[in-house]
Design a protein around this motif. Structure first.
Motif, mmCIF file in Angstrom:
data_model
loop_
_atom_site.group_PDB
_atom_site.id
_atom_site.type_symbol
_atom_site.label_atom_id
_atom_site.label_comp_id
_atom_site.label_asym_id
_atom_site.label_seq_id
_atom_site.Cartn_x
_atom_site.Cartn_y
_atom_site.Cartn_z
ATOM 1 N N SER A 14 0.844 -1.189 0.000
ATOM 2 C CA SER A 14 0.000 0.000 0.000
ATOM 3 C C SER A 14 0.883 1.243 0.000
ATOM 4 N N THR A 41 -1.026 -3.314 -3.962
ATOM 5 C CA THR A 41 -2.454 -3.546 -4.198
ATOM 6 C C THR A 41 -3.287 -2.284 -4.002
ATOM 7 N N SER A 42 -2.739 -1.280 -3.316
ATOM 8 C CA SER A 42 -3.504 -0.071 -3.022
ATOM 9 C C SER A 42 -2.631 1.171 -3.219
ATOM 10 N N ASN A 44 -2.999 5.484 -3.177
ATOM 11 C CA ASN A 44 -3.816 6.657 -2.891
ATOM 12 C C ASN A 44 -3.149 7.885 -3.514
ATOM 13 N N HIS A 68 -3.312 -5.121 -8.527
ATOM 14 C CA HIS A 68 -3.780 -3.876 -7.922
ATOM 15 C C HIS A 68 -5.298 -3.897 -7.764
ATOM 16 N N SER A 70 -7.040 -1.280 -5.522
ATOM 17 C CA SER A 70 -7.596 -0.021 -5.039
ATOM 18 C C SER A 70 -6.765 1.168 -5.517
#
Length: 81
Positions: A14, A41-42, A44, A68, A70
């Motif tokens: 992440s 996988t995440s 932002n 991936h 998110s």
């Protein structure tokens, strides 16, 4: 540099880069890294001044990255296309 390191990453799952204003150049580099990364996988990217073209580049990269799950692109400059 971060995007290059992400290509070879084998442990990070992440990554939060919210409000870093990475803009178009940074998002293009991340898109390229996402094509090769198999553990993240995440991601932002909230509030990073990412535009339409680079939003598309990220979307294309995710088509190639099956790991991936998110991606947060809220508060960027991406239109509805």
């Amino acid at each position: 540099a971060l995007a290059e390191a992400s290509k070879e990453n084998e442990t990070l799952t992440s990554l939060g880069l919210q409000s870093n204003y990475i803009g178009d150049e940074g998002s293009k580099a991340l898109a390229e890294a996402l094509k090769e990364n198999e553990t993240l996988t995440s991601l932002n990217l909230w509030n990073n001044c990412i535009g339409d073209e680079d939003g598309k580049a990220l979307a294309e990269a995710l088509k190639e990255n099956k790991h991936h799950t998110s991606l947060n692109l809220n508060r960027n400059n991406i239109g509805v296309e």
